[in-house]
Enzyme design. Sequence first.
Site, mmCIF file in Angstrom:
data_model
loop_
_atom_site.group_PDB
_atom_site.id
_atom_site.type_symbol
_atom_site.label_atom_id
_atom_site.label_comp_id
_atom_site.label_asym_id
_atom_site.label_seq_id
_atom_site.Cartn_x
_atom_site.Cartn_y
_atom_site.Cartn_z
ATOM 1 N N GLU A 6 11.390 -13.675 -5.964
ATOM 2 C CA GLU A 6 10.131 -12.937 -6.111
ATOM 3 C C GLU A 6 9.732 -12.888 -7.585
ATOM 4 O O GLU A 6 10.563 -12.644 -8.464
ATOM 5 C CB GLU A 6 10.293 -11.512 -5.573
ATOM 6 C CG GLU A 6 9.022 -10.675 -5.708
ATOM 7 C CD GLU A 6 9.173 -9.319 -5.060
ATOM 8 O OE1 GLU A 6 9.407 -9.283 -3.832
ATOM 9 O OE2 GLU A 6 9.080 -8.300 -5.776
ATOM 10 N N HIS A 9 2.033 -11.652 -1.594
ATOM 11 C CA HIS A 9 2.075 -10.253 -1.167
ATOM 12 C C HIS A 9 0.655 -9.781 -0.877
ATOM 13 O O HIS A 9 -0.291 -10.153 -1.572
ATOM 14 C CB HIS A 9 2.669 -9.373 -2.263
ATOM 15 C CG HIS A 9 4.148 -9.507 -2.411
ATOM 16 N ND1 HIS A 9 4.978 -8.434 -2.631
ATOM 17 C CD2 HIS A 9 4.957 -10.594 -2.358
ATOM 18 C CE1 HIS A 9 6.231 -8.851 -2.719
ATOM 19 N NE2 HIS A 9 6.242 -10.158 -2.564
ATOM 20 N N GLY A 67 1.917 -0.810 0.854
ATOM 21 C CA GLY A 67 1.571 -0.714 -0.558
ATOM 22 C C GLY A 67 1.687 0.696 -1.086
ATOM 23 O O GLY A 67 1.589 1.683 -0.334
ATOM 24 N N HIS A 120 12.964 4.873 3.512
ATOM 25 C CA HIS A 120 11.772 4.961 2.675
ATOM 26 C C HIS A 120 11.586 6.404 2.199
ATOM 27 O O HIS A 120 11.763 7.350 2.977
ATOM 28 C CB HIS A 120 10.540 4.518 3.476
ATOM 29 C CG HIS A 120 9.313 4.319 2.644
ATOM 30 N ND1 HIS A 120 8.571 5.377 2.164
ATOM 31 C CD2 HIS A 120 8.701 3.190 2.203
ATOM 32 C CE1 HIS A 120 7.552 4.909 1.459
ATOM 33 N NE2 HIS A 120 7.612 3.581 1.464
#
Length: 301
Positions: free
Chosen positions: A23, A83, A114, A157
Site C-alpha cells: 500500500e 482506495h 472512510g 473498530h
Amino acid sequence: MTLNDPAAPLYADLAGDARVSFEFFPPKTEKMEAQLWSAIETLAPLAPKFVSVTYGAGGSTRERTHNTVARIASETPLAAAAHLTCVAASKDEIGEIADAYWDAGVRHIVALRGDPPEVGGTFEPHPDGYKSAAELVDGLMKRHSFEISVSAYPEVHPEAASAQSDLDNLKRKLDAGATRAITQFFFSPEAYFRFLDKTAAAGITADIVPGIMPVSNFAATQRMAAMCNTQVPNWMARLFEGLDDHPASRQLVSATIAAELCRSLYAGGVRDFHFYTLNRAELSFAICHLLGLRAKAAVDA
C-alpha cells in the site's frame, strides 16, 4: 528439521510461497513523488498480487490518488488498486470516480467507509451518499465487475458497538460482493489468529489478509494505533527506546520486529501479507526477502 522446529533457524529455507501486496499513499510534492516511484520500482520485482493507493476526502486528494493509480496501471506491469470511501461524496460522484477508474484499466477497488475529514470527528454520510462500506461495495458491484477488498479489525473498530457488531459489519461487506478483507495493522499474531477463529465461526470464508506495518517512527505509530484501537505491546516501546538519533539501528529493530511477526503468521499457515509501506521500500523489501521471496528480473514486453 521441520518448519516449526525450535532448533531450526527462523528464516532458513522458506519455500518462497508467500504472496504479498503493498500500500502507498499519493504524493503531495515532487520530492515525495520521486520517493514513491523509487519505492514502487524497488518493490515491483517482488511480483506483488497488487499495489493499492490510499484516498482521503476532498477533491485534491482524490485527484492525486487517481493520477497515481492511473500511472501505475499504464506505466508498470503491476495490478493497481484504488482506495475509495463514502466520505463527502454522493452516490453519483462515487459512480463517476468508479467509471473513471474502470476506463483507466483499474479493476480492483479497496472500498472503505472512510474516516471523517477532521481528526476526532464522527462520520456523517453525505445526504445522497452511501452510509456504509457494505452499501459502497454493493453500489460498485452493480456498476462494474470490480475485484473489491474491504477492511477488517482484529482488535475491533474503535467506533463499533461491540466485537460482534464489528464482525457482523465485516460479513455484510463480504456478502455484498467483496473478494477479501485486509486487516488493520496489529503487532500480536495471537490477535490475528483469534480473529480468524471468530470469522470462521461467523461463516466467513473469504481470505482475511493480515496488514503489516513496519514501524519507521515509533511515536507516530503509537498515535495511529490509538486512533484505530491497535494494541502496542510494552516491550516494543522498550526496544525503540533510545533510538531516536540512530536511524540505521531503528530500521534494523523495526525490520526484526515485523519479520518476526510475519514469520509467526507464516508458521501458522498464513501465505498472504499486505504491507503498509508508508512509501518506503527498504523495510518491506527486507521482510519479504526474509520470507523467502526473491526479486524477479524485469522482462521486456
